[in-house]
Design a protein around this motif. Structure first.
Motif, PDB file in Angstrom:
ATOM      1  N   CYS A  75       0.822  -1.208   0.000  1.00 20.37           N
ATOM      2  CA  CYS A  75       0.000   0.000   0.000  1.00 20.37           C
ATOM      3  C   CYS A  75       0.857   1.259   0.000  1.00 20.37           C
ATOM      4  CB  CYS A  75      -0.993   0.001   1.157  1.00 20.37           C
ATOM      5  SG  CYS A  75      -0.289   0.063   2.800  1.00 20.37           S
ATOM      6  N   GLN A  76       2.158   1.132   0.285  1.00 19.39           N
ATOM      7  CA  GLN A  76       3.059   2.272   0.160  1.00 19.39           C
ATOM      8  C   GLN A  76       3.588   2.413  -1.269  1.00 19.39           C
ATOM      9  OE1 GLN A  76       5.719   1.169   3.341  1.00 19.39           O
ATOM     10  NE2 GLN A  76       4.753   2.551   4.802  1.00 19.39           N
ATOM     11  N   LYS A  77       3.571   1.307  -2.011  1.00 21.47           N
ATOM     12  CA  LYS A  77       4.056   1.343  -3.389  1.00 21.47           C
ATOM     13  C   LYS A  77       2.973   1.753  -4.381  1.00 21.47           C
ATOM     14  CE  LYS A  77       7.588  -2.284  -2.906  1.00 21.47           C
ATOM     15  NZ  LYS A  77       7.933  -3.697  -3.222  1.00 21.47           N
ATOM     16  N   LEU A  78       1.705   1.416  -4.073  1.00 21.17           N
ATOM     17  CA  LEU A  78       0.637   1.587  -5.047  1.00 21.17           C
ATOM     18  C   LEU A  78      -0.470   2.492  -4.504  1.00 21.17           C
ATOM     19  CD1 LEU A  78       0.331  -2.129  -6.233  1.00 21.17           C
ATOM     20  CD2 LEU A  78       1.519  -0.263  -7.379  1.00 21.17           C
ATOM     21  N   PRO A  79      -1.139   3.252  -5.383  1.00 18.20           N
ATOM     22  CA  PRO A  79      -2.225   4.154  -4.965  1.00 18.20           C
ATOM     23  C   PRO A  79      -3.538   3.390  -4.814  1.00 18.20           C
ATOM     24  CG  PRO A  79      -1.874   4.365  -7.325  1.00 18.20           C
ATOM     25  CD  PRO A  79      -0.866   3.361  -6.835  1.00 18.20           C
ATOM     26  N   ALA A 135     -10.262   9.039   5.029  1.00 21.40           N
ATOM     27  CA  ALA A 135     -11.445   8.850   4.194  1.00 21.40           C
ATOM     28  C   ALA A 135     -11.366   9.762   2.975  1.00 21.40           C
ATOM     29  CB  ALA A 135     -12.703   9.134   4.991  1.00 21.40           C
ATOM     30  N   VAL A 136     -11.770   9.241   1.833  1.00 23.81           N
ATOM     31  CA  VAL A 136     -11.787  10.004   0.585  1.00 23.81           C
ATOM     32  C   VAL A 136     -13.198  10.511   0.315  1.00 23.81           C
ATOM     33  CG1 VAL A 136     -11.278   9.939  -1.881  1.00 23.81           C
ATOM     34  CG2 VAL A 136      -9.943   8.530  -0.306  1.00 23.81           C
ATOM     35  N   THR A 137     -14.165   9.598   0.349  1.00 18.66           N
ATOM     36  CA  THR A 137     -15.570   9.927   0.122  1.00 18.66           C
ATOM     37  C   THR A 137     -16.421   9.114   1.085  1.00 18.66           C
ATOM     38  OG1 THR A 137     -15.786   8.180  -1.532  1.00 18.66           O
ATOM     39  CG2 THR A 137     -15.231  10.388  -2.356  1.00 18.66           C
ATOM     40  N   PHE A 138     -17.664   9.554   1.270  1.00 18.40           N
ATOM     41  CA  PHE A 138     -18.571   8.779   2.118  1.00 18.40           C
ATOM     42  C   PHE A 138     -20.005   9.185   1.821  1.00 18.40           C
ATOM     43  CE2 PHE A 138     -18.221  12.708   4.446  1.00 18.40           C
ATOM     44  CZ  PHE A 138     -19.427  12.863   5.106  1.00 18.40           C
ATOM     45  N   PHE A 154      -5.727  15.489  -2.693  1.00 20.61           N
ATOM     46  CA  PHE A 154      -5.859  16.899  -3.004  1.00 20.61           C
ATOM     47  C   PHE A 154      -7.228  17.172  -3.607  1.00 20.61           C
ATOM     48  CE2 PHE A 154      -1.381  15.896  -3.048  1.00 20.61           C
ATOM     49  CZ  PHE A 154      -0.785  16.992  -2.423  1.00 20.61           C
ATOM     50  N   ASP A 155      -7.723  18.417  -3.413  1.00 18.55           N
ATOM     51  CA  ASP A 155      -8.984  18.795  -4.024  1.00 18.55           C
ATOM     52  C   ASP A 155      -8.752  19.374  -5.415  1.00 18.55           C
ATOM     53  OD1 ASP A 155      -8.142  21.454  -3.752  1.00 18.55           O
ATOM     54  OD2 ASP A 155      -9.364  21.827  -1.983  1.00 18.55           O
ATOM     55  N   ASN A 156      -9.821  19.869  -6.057  1.00 22.42           N
ATOM     56  CA  ASN A 156      -9.699  20.327  -7.442  1.00 22.42           C
ATOM     57  C   ASN A 156      -8.940  21.644  -7.580  1.00 22.42           C
ATOM     58  OD1 ASN A 156     -11.600  22.023  -6.339  1.00 22.42           O
ATOM     59  ND2 ASN A 156     -13.224  21.519  -7.809  1.00 22.42           N
ATOM     60  N   LYS A 157      -8.576  22.262  -6.465  1.00 22.93           N
ATOM     61  CA  LYS A 157      -7.768  23.483  -6.506  1.00 22.93           C
ATOM     62  C   LYS A 157      -6.307  23.213  -6.165  1.00 22.93           C
ATOM     63  CE  LYS A 157     -11.680  26.448  -5.299  1.00 22.93           C
ATOM     64  NZ  LYS A 157     -12.229  27.417  -4.296  1.00 22.93           N
ATOM     65  N   GLY A 158      -5.989  21.933  -5.975  1.00 24.00           N
ATOM     66  CA  GLY A 158      -4.621  21.575  -5.655  1.00 24.00           C
ATOM     67  C   GLY A 158      -4.274  21.671  -4.186  1.00 24.00           C
ATOM     68  N   ASN A 159      -5.285  21.888  -3.338  1.00 30.27           N
ATOM     69  CA  ASN A 159      -5.056  21.956  -1.893  1.00 30.27           C
ATOM     70  C   ASN A 159      -5.232  20.582  -1.263  1.00 30.27           C
ATOM     71  OD1 ASN A 159      -4.802  24.839  -1.979  1.00 30.27           O
ATOM     72  ND2 ASN A 159      -7.043  24.963  -2.077  1.00 30.27           N
ATOM     73  N   LEU A 160      -4.539  20.353  -0.169  1.00 27.05           N
ATOM     74  CA  LEU A 160      -4.714  19.100   0.552  1.00 27.05           C
ATOM     75  C   LEU A 160      -6.184  18.926   0.934  1.00 27.05           C
ATOM     76  CD1 LEU A 160      -1.622  18.980   2.932  1.00 27.05           C
ATOM     77  CD2 LEU A 160      -2.169  17.326   1.150  1.00 27.05           C
ATOM     78  N   LEU A 161      -6.690  17.727   0.724  1.00 25.97           N
ATOM     79  CA  LEU A 161      -8.083  17.432   1.046  1.00 25.97           C
ATOM     80  C   LEU A 161      -8.192  17.257   2.559  1.00 25.97           C
ATOM     81  CD1 LEU A 161     -10.834  16.853  -0.418  1.00 25.97           C
ATOM     82  CD2 LEU A 161     -10.267  14.433  -0.204  1.00 25.97           C
ATOM     83  N   LEU A 162      -8.787  18.237   3.217  1.00 24.68           N
ATOM     84  CA  LEU A 162      -8.864  18.226   4.674  1.00 24.68           C
ATOM     85  C   LEU A 162     -10.054  17.438   5.195  1.00 24.68           C
ATOM     86  CD1 LEU A 162      -7.914  21.948   5.376  1.00 24.68           C
ATOM     87  CD2 LEU A 162      -6.417  19.936   5.354  1.00 24.68           C
ATOM     88  N   ASN A 167       1.419  10.965  -4.613  1.00 22.36           N
ATOM     89  CA  ASN A 167       2.378  10.565  -3.571  1.00 22.36           C
ATOM     90  C   ASN A 167       1.673  10.220  -2.255  1.00 22.36           C
ATOM     91  OD1 ASN A 167       4.594  10.960  -5.319  1.00 22.36           O
ATOM     92  ND2 ASN A 167       4.671  13.140  -4.809  1.00 22.36           N
ATOM     93  N   HIS A 168       0.555   9.501  -2.399  1.00 22.84           N
ATOM     94  CA  HIS A 168      -0.204   8.997  -1.260  1.00 22.84           C
ATOM     95  C   HIS A 168      -0.834  10.113  -0.425  1.00 22.84           C
ATOM     96  CE1 HIS A 168       1.219   4.932  -2.101  1.00 22.84           C
ATOM     97  NE2 HIS A 168       2.420   5.448  -2.246  1.00 22.84           N
ATOM     98  N   LYS A 169      -1.026  11.270  -1.040  1.00 22.19           N
ATOM     99  CA  LYS A 169      -1.732  12.364  -0.387  1.00 22.19           C
ATOM    100  C   LYS A 169      -2.906  12.783  -1.262  1.00 22.19           C
ATOM    101  CE  LYS A 169       2.194  14.220   2.202  1.00 22.19           C
ATOM    102  NZ  LYS A 169       3.029  15.424   2.467  1.00 22.19           N
TER     103      LYS A 169
END
Length: 273
Positions: free
Chosen positions: A118-122, A169-172, A247-255, A243-245
């Motif tokens: 899980c560190q190698k693949l998204p 979490a990404v979506t819910f 981001f939203d559609n504006k390029g900001n970290l997805l908080l 890189n396992h992080k």
């Protein structure tokens, strides 16, 4: 176009439905993506259900890789589960590493992924609970909800990390489990709890317990559209995984994870995507 990998154990009809619905939405143009390959943790002849899954992959024209987890070094699995997990998934990685993808979806994959993989693949995983909710299998989640007398639950997609079911979490989506047809079932369940206790309910009724079954039914209804809308969000760059992080559609970290409840409830009411 988003390139997808797909991991499954292919153990039931739900696993086939998840794959087929996403494939259909791609073919219709609803999702701008392609499924580059499917990985199945069973091999031909291992079970009737996984053979049906393999047949579906062939019918859909999907490239498939198989490696039986059950038959892979069973002695090591019995004596050292962590070492077995690392060895098995290293073998999986060797099979698929030449297939670059933007995202791997774990949908009905019944094995814990090694920390190394899980560190190698998204990778993202379907989990039958709200962010911050119960962990474990779907059965364990529902029993915990019943014990806690929870008011709501949900389904989420989360990033796969070395910590089991604890990736961000990404979506819910969420749905209530109190009110309407749930209330008389709660009354019956509480009465049984007073009379015989939880362990006897599990032993005598198990997954057929009416309240348990209804919660499961409502969750399964939402799993398919959640996966579809999550992949669509990635394909349209609403969400990016770099890189396992996240981001939203504006390029900001997805908080905060994307709440797709409204889209999913609309789909359930209208049947439209």
């Amino acid at each position: 176009m988003l390139k997808l990998g797909w991991f499954s154990t292919g153990r039931d009809q739900a696993a086939r439905d998840l794959l087929k619905v996403v494939w259909q939405r791609i073919k219709e143009g609803f999702i701008s993506a392609q499924i580059s390959y499917v990985f199945l943790s069973r091999e031909p002849g291992e079970s009737k259900e996984s053979d049906l899954f393999l047949k579906l992959c062939q019918e859909l024209g999907l490239k498939i890789y198989t490696l039986s987890a059950k038959n892979f070094e069973p002695g090591l699995r019995q004596n050292n589960r962590e070492a077995w997990r690392a060895a098995y998934h290293q073998k999986v990685y060797e099979m698929i590493k030449h297939e670059p993808v933007d995202l791997i979806v774990l949908a009905g994959y019944m094995w814990v992924v090694s920390a190394e993989l899980c560190q190698k693949l998204p990778m993202i995983n379907l989990h039958p609970a709200l962010p911050g909710g119960p962990q474990g299998t779907w059965q364990e989640v529902i029993w915990q909800l019943l014990q806690e007398e929870a008011n709501e639950t949900g389904v989420m997609m989360h990033l796969v990390t070395p910590e089991l079911d604890q990736g961000p979490a990404v979506t819910f989506c969420r749905f209530p489990i109190k009110g309407g047809e749930f209330d008389p079932l709660w009354q019956n369940f509480k009465e049984k709890m007073r009379q015989i206790g939880l362990e006897k309910i599990k032993e005598q009724e198990g997954e057929k317990e009416p309240l348990f079954a209804l919660i499961r039914k409502e969750g399964v209804k939402r799993e398919l559209p959640l996966i579809v809308y999550t992949i669509k969000a990635f394909a349209e760059k609403e969400i990016s995984l770099i890189n396992h992080k996240l981001f939203d559609n504006k390029g900001n970290l997805l908080l905060e994870p994307y709440d797709l409840t409204e889209r999913i409830e609309k789909h359930l009411k209208t049947g439209e995507w």
